[in-house]
Design a protein around this motif. Structure first.
Motif, PDB file in Angstrom:
ATOM      1  N   ASP A 138      47.888  42.630  48.165  1.00  0.00           N
ATOM      2  CA  ASP A 138      48.436  42.379  46.785  1.00  0.00           C
ATOM      3  C   ASP A 138      47.513  42.902  45.926  1.00  0.00           C
ATOM      4  OD1 ASP A 138      46.811  40.461  47.690  1.00  0.00           O
ATOM      5  OD2 ASP A 138      47.541  38.558  46.526  1.00  0.00           O
ATOM      6  N   GLU A 139      46.950  44.235  46.241  1.00  0.00           N
ATOM      7  CA  GLU A 139      45.968  44.621  45.392  1.00  0.00           C
ATOM      8  C   GLU A 139      46.923  45.487  44.180  1.00  0.00           C
ATOM      9  OE1 GLU A 139      43.504  45.292  43.508  1.00  0.00           O
ATOM     10  OE2 GLU A 139      42.079  44.868  45.037  1.00  0.00           O
ATOM     11  N   TYR A 140      46.256  45.845  43.305  1.00  0.00           N
ATOM     12  CA  TYR A 140      46.894  47.051  42.017  1.00  0.00           C
ATOM     13  C   TYR A 140      47.653  47.996  42.712  1.00  0.00           C
ATOM     14  CZ  TYR A 140      46.969  49.996  38.140  1.00  0.00           C
ATOM     15  OH  TYR A 140      47.290  50.840  37.095  1.00  0.00           O
ATOM     16  N   PHE A 141      48.887  48.117  42.450  1.00  0.00           N
ATOM     17  CA  PHE A 141      49.779  49.365  43.207  1.00  0.00           C
ATOM     18  C   PHE A 141      49.134  50.603  43.069  1.00  0.00           C
ATOM     19  CE2 PHE A 141      50.704  50.876  38.831  1.00  0.00           C
ATOM     20  CZ  PHE A 141      50.983  52.040  39.112  1.00  0.00           C
ATOM     21  N   TYR A 142      48.410  50.748  42.025  1.00  0.00           N
ATOM     22  CA  TYR A 142      47.735  52.294  42.346  1.00  0.00           C
ATOM     23  C   TYR A 142      46.829  52.480  43.413  1.00  0.00           C
ATOM     24  CZ  TYR A 142      45.254  56.449  40.796  1.00  0.00           C
ATOM     25  OH  TYR A 142      44.881  57.589  40.816  1.00  0.00           O
ATOM     26  N   HIS A 143      46.254  51.473  43.882  1.00  0.00           N
ATOM     27  CA  HIS A 143      45.421  51.784  45.075  1.00  0.00           C
ATOM     28  C   HIS A 143      46.317  51.767  46.371  1.00  0.00           C
ATOM     29  CE1 HIS A 143      41.864  50.884  42.471  1.00  0.00           C
ATOM     30  NE2 HIS A 143      42.187  49.807  42.321  1.00  0.00           N
TER      31      HIS A 143
END
Length: 237
Positions: A37-42
C-alpha cells in the motif's frame, strides 16, 4: 531527527518526484522492495522499470535489494510497520534505502532515527503542508554526494528561483505544526462521525478491513483522506 545532520548534501528538487527519478535510475539493476500500500508512484516505477520485485519483509531482504519507504507511511500516515527492523537489516546487508518524507509536516510524527548507514536519500516537499503543489518545492538530502543531473543544475544555480523564494517565505512565516494544529479537532470530529481512527497524519482516518473497503490500497488497513471534503472539492454526501 537523530542523524539528519549526516545528510548534508542538499539539492532543490521539483517536489519529491524528481528525487524519486534519480534514486530509481541509480539502482535499476536491483530488486525493488515496497509495501503493498505504498504511494502509487513507487508502484508505477516498479511496473515500468523493475524486472525483479518483492513486497517488503525484513525476513527476506537480500544484498541485491533496494528499498523505498514513505514515512509517515502513505498507507496509514504513521510509522511503517517494522520500520527500524527493516532499516537495521538493510544496514547489515548494505541495501540502499530512500525515505519519502512527503507527509512529515502534516503529521504527529515528532521523532525519527535516521542514523542508519543504509539510508542513502531522504526527500520531502512543501506540497502537502501548503497549497503550492504546482510550484514543485522539494528538497533532496543525501549522505554521499552523487554526480547526477539534479546536483549538476543545483551546482550551477539552474533552479526555479521563484519557487525557492515562495517556499522560503512560507517556512519563515508558518510553523511546521500549523496545519496539524489547525485541523486536528476537525480530524477527530470527522473520524468520530465515520467510526474510524485518527491517523498520525491529520488529513487521514484509518479503518480496519471490512469497513470502507473501497478505500483499501492493498494493505491491511483502509485509509480515508478528508482533505478534498474539507476544502469543498468533494461533497460530503
Amino acid at each position: 531527527f537523530t542523524g539528519i545532520n549526516k545528510f548534508n548534501n542538499l539539492d532543490f528538487t521539483a517536489g519529491t518526484t524528481e528525487t524519486f527519478h534519480m534514486f530509481y535510475f541509480r539502482h535499476l539493476g536491483k530488486r525493488l522492495r515496497l509495501f503493498k500500500d505504498e504511494y502509487f508512484y513507487h508502484h508505477m516505477m516498479r511496473r515500468n522499470y523493475f524486472k525483479d520485485y518483492l513486497d517488503i519483509d525484513p525476513n527476506t531482504l537480500e544484498t541485491n535489494d533496494v528499498v523505498v519507504m514513505s514515512c509517515p507511511f502513505s498507507g496509514t500516515g504513521g510509522i511503517p510497520d517494522n520500520f527500524y527492523e527493516i532499516l537495521q537489516k538493510c544496514s547489515d546487508l548494505s541495501i540502499p534505502v530512500m525515505l519519502d518524507l512527503a507527509y512529515i509536516n502534516i503529521s504527529n510524527v515528532h521523532d525519527l532515527n535516521l542514523d542508519y548507514d543504509c539510508i542513502e536519500t531522504v526527500t520531502t516537499s512543501l506540497s502537502k503542508v501548503f497549497p503550492v503543489e504546482e510550484l514543485r518545492i522539494g528538497i533532496r538530502m543525501e549522505r554521499v554526494l552523487n554526480d547526477d543531473p539534479v546536483h549538476a543544475y543545483n551546482l550551477n544555480n539552474y533552479v526555479n528561483l521563484q519557487s525557492v523564494h515562495i517556499g522560503n517565505e512560507l517556512i519563515k512565516n508558518f510553523s511546521n505544526r500549523w496545519l496539524v494544529e489547525k485541523y486536528k479537532g476537525l480530524q477527530i470530529d470527522t473520524c468520530n462521525g465515520l467510526g474510524v481512527r485518527p491517523s498520525d497524519c491529520v488529513i487521514f482516518g484509518i479503518a480496519d478491513k471490512g469497513i470502507y473497503d473501497e478505500y483499501n490500497r492493498g494493505g491491511e488497513k483502509n485509509r480515508l483522506c478528508f482533505s478534498k471534503v474539507w476544502d469543498g472539492r468533494l461533497n460530503e454526501n
